[in-house]
Design an enzyme around this catalytic site. Structure first.
Site, PDB file in Angstrom:
ATOM      1  N   ARG A  51      -0.840  63.229 -31.568  1.00 34.86           N
ATOM      2  CA  ARG A  51      -1.746  62.502 -31.060  1.00 34.86           C
ATOM      3  C   ARG A  51      -0.760  61.172 -30.477  1.00 34.86           C
ATOM      4  O   ARG A  51      -1.054  60.398 -29.474  1.00 34.86           O
ATOM      5  CB  ARG A  51      -2.837  61.725 -31.974  1.00 34.86           C
ATOM      6  CG  ARG A  51      -3.837  62.695 -31.874  1.00 34.86           C
ATOM      7  CD  ARG A  51      -4.368  62.655 -33.384  1.00 34.86           C
ATOM      8  NE  ARG A  51      -3.625  63.477 -34.133  1.00 34.86           N
ATOM      9  CZ  ARG A  51      -3.771  64.731 -34.199  1.00 34.86           C
ATOM     10  NH1 ARG A  51      -4.677  65.608 -33.909  1.00 34.86           N
ATOM     11  NH2 ARG A  51      -2.941  65.347 -35.032  1.00 34.86           N
ATOM     12  N   THR A  52      -0.026  60.711 -31.377  1.00 37.05           N
ATOM     13  CA  THR A  52       0.662  59.412 -31.227  1.00 37.05           C
ATOM     14  C   THR A  52       1.597  59.372 -29.898  1.00 37.05           C
ATOM     15  O   THR A  52       1.445  58.632 -28.975  1.00 37.05           O
ATOM     16  CB  THR A  52       1.492  58.760 -32.430  1.00 37.05           C
ATOM     17  OG1 THR A  52       0.579  58.593 -33.552  1.00 37.05           O
ATOM     18  CG2 THR A  52       2.095  57.485 -32.176  1.00 37.05           C
ATOM     19  N   LYS A  80      23.881  65.181 -33.302  1.00 38.41           N
ATOM     20  CA  LYS A  80      25.190  65.031 -33.487  1.00 38.41           C
ATOM     21  C   LYS A  80      25.964  63.809 -34.185  1.00 38.41           C
ATOM     22  O   LYS A  80      27.020  63.861 -34.539  1.00 38.41           O
ATOM     23  CB  LYS A  80      26.046  64.626 -31.896  1.00 38.41           C
ATOM     24  CG  LYS A  80      25.383  65.754 -30.893  1.00 38.41           C
ATOM     25  CD  LYS A  80      26.064  65.266 -29.483  1.00 38.41           C
ATOM     26  CE  LYS A  80      25.796  66.171 -28.514  1.00 38.41           C
ATOM     27  NZ  LYS A  80      26.141  65.708 -27.210  1.00 38.41           N
ATOM     28  N   ARG A 101       9.201  56.803 -33.423  1.00 43.26           N
ATOM     29  CA  ARG A 101       8.728  57.161 -34.993  1.00 43.26           C
ATOM     30  C   ARG A 101       9.985  57.652 -35.682  1.00 43.26           C
ATOM     31  O   ARG A 101      10.807  58.393 -34.899  1.00 43.26           O
ATOM     32  CB  ARG A 101       8.007  58.347 -34.678  1.00 43.26           C
ATOM     33  CG  ARG A 101       7.594  58.941 -35.973  1.00 43.26           C
ATOM     34  CD  ARG A 101       6.429  59.924 -36.028  1.00 43.26           C
ATOM     35  NE  ARG A 101       5.006  59.078 -35.782  1.00 43.26           N
ATOM     36  CZ  ARG A 101       3.767  59.587 -35.800  1.00 43.26           C
ATOM     37  NH1 ARG A 101       3.712  61.026 -35.891  1.00 43.26           N
ATOM     38  NH2 ARG A 101       2.845  58.845 -35.690  1.00 43.26           N
ATOM     39  N   HIS A 129       2.360  51.863 -39.584  1.00 43.46           N
ATOM     40  CA  HIS A 129       1.707  52.373 -38.384  1.00 43.46           C
ATOM     41  C   HIS A 129       0.865  51.725 -37.433  1.00 43.46           C
ATOM     42  O   HIS A 129      -0.018  51.901 -37.596  1.00 43.46           O
ATOM     43  CB  HIS A 129       1.140  53.759 -38.601  1.00 43.46           C
ATOM     44  CG  HIS A 129       1.099  54.840 -37.526  1.00 43.46           C
ATOM     45  ND1 HIS A 129       1.116  54.469 -36.211  1.00 43.46           N
ATOM     46  CD2 HIS A 129       0.808  56.287 -37.698  1.00 43.46           C
ATOM     47  CE1 HIS A 129       1.008  55.546 -35.445  1.00 43.46           C
ATOM     48  NE2 HIS A 129       0.971  56.351 -36.191  1.00 43.46           N
TER      49      HIS A 129
END
Ligand code: NCD
Length: 304
Positions: A51-52, A80, A101, A129
């Site tokens: 969703r986000t 890496k 995120r 959040h």
């Protein structure tokens, strides 16, 4: 230039204004379809999301802008060994705004120090959040017509649930809100949230371990998933994961105008049979998330 890392960086007036813009977008979407023409949003997701990330991307497309980014750390140079700082320095040469995120608490904050463009915290570990909170606030406002004078129950993983921490922070600034914190002992709201938010703001709250004992008092029930990825050992997760399962029977003692929210994804904590109950609002919440993110992108890009 402004970023959004913690919901409390926005004043109450700014939050109310964002919710008003989101409501206007819902009523007049065509007015907004070219607002971000020629602008690019980067979505940098070092942790899973449906969703986000997709709502950020849909939001930017609906504003007439474009999107670039990655949806897993493994497909970026982070695999890496590149640092978050270097990744952000790089991406901020390509994009006008970044939603990120990351599993580490504070990573989006570190990103703001290296970025040439605004950073939006789309979830940092078990911490915060803020854009889910804007989503939750818009849903509460649309369902209840107000952001004050109600009793809200938070149920489930209140320790690791970042959406809970951010929503508690935001609601602590509105009048006459009572909070009931429903969790097993192991998954209580962290001390820092109690000390710095609940106690400091003089919020009326209590902690309980069963949902049944409080169901009848609640105007809003905010269910959450037990955050499997934040546990140190699987045995604890397995023991705690099904502590609360909301079923139609459990709702018998609930108010007729209860609003049931959940940031999603749901695992077991709400039975699918509850989805048909008119009090279930978690899929309305999903749609609202796109509109508040449109309003936020416009604000941070200073687009009118
Ligand atoms: C939440 C999150 O990522 O913190 N999901 C979301 O963004 N809607 C909740 C969760 O993962 O349980």
């Amino acid at each position: 230039m402004r970023s959004l890392i913690d919901i409390l960086e926005l004043t109450t007036d700014e939050i109310n204004e964002l919710l008003d813009v989101a409501n206007d977008i819902i009523d007049n979407p065509s007015k907004y379809s070219e607002k971000c023409h020629g602008k690019k949003l980067a979505t940098l997701f070092f942790e899973p999301s449906t969703r986000t990330r997709l709502s950020f991307e849909a939001a930017m497309y609906e504003l007439g802008g474009n999107v670039l980014g990655f949806s897993e750390a493994q497909s970026s140079s982070s695999a890496k060994g590149e640092s978050v700082s270097d990744t952000i320095r790089t991406v901020s040469c390509y994009a006008d705004i970044i939603a990120m995120r990351h599993p580490k608490e504070g990573a989006p904050y570190v990103a703001t120090m290296k970025s040439r463009v605004p950073i939006i915290n789309a979830g940092d570990g078990g911490h915060n959040h803020p854009t889910q909170t804007l989503t939750d606030l818009l849903t509460i406002k649309r369902e209840k017509g107000r952001l004050n004078g109600f009793t809200i129950g938070f149920c489930g993983d209140l320790k690791f649930g970042r959406t809970v921490h951010s929503l508690i922070s935001a609601l602590s600034r509105y009048e006459n809100i009572k909070m009931v914190l429903i969790s097993p002992d192991e998954l209580k709201v962290p001390e820092y949230v109690k000390e710095e938010i609940l106690d400091k703001k003089g919020i009326e709250y209590r902690e309980v371990t069963t949902l049944d004992e409080v169901m009848g008092e609640l105007d809003i029930l905010y269910m959450t998933r037990v955050q499997k990825e934040r546990f140190f050992n699987e045995a604890d997760y397995l023991r705690l994961k099904d502590t609360y399962i909301l079923t139609p029977e459990k709702l018998n003692s609930a108010k007729s105008d209860l609003a049931i929210l959940h940031p999603l994804p749901r695992v077991n904590e709400i039975s699918v049979a509850v989805d048909d109950d008119p009090r279930a609002k978690y899929f309305d919440q999903v749609l609202n998330g796109k509109y508040v993110r449109m309003a936020l992108i416009m604000k941070l890009l200073e687009v009118r």
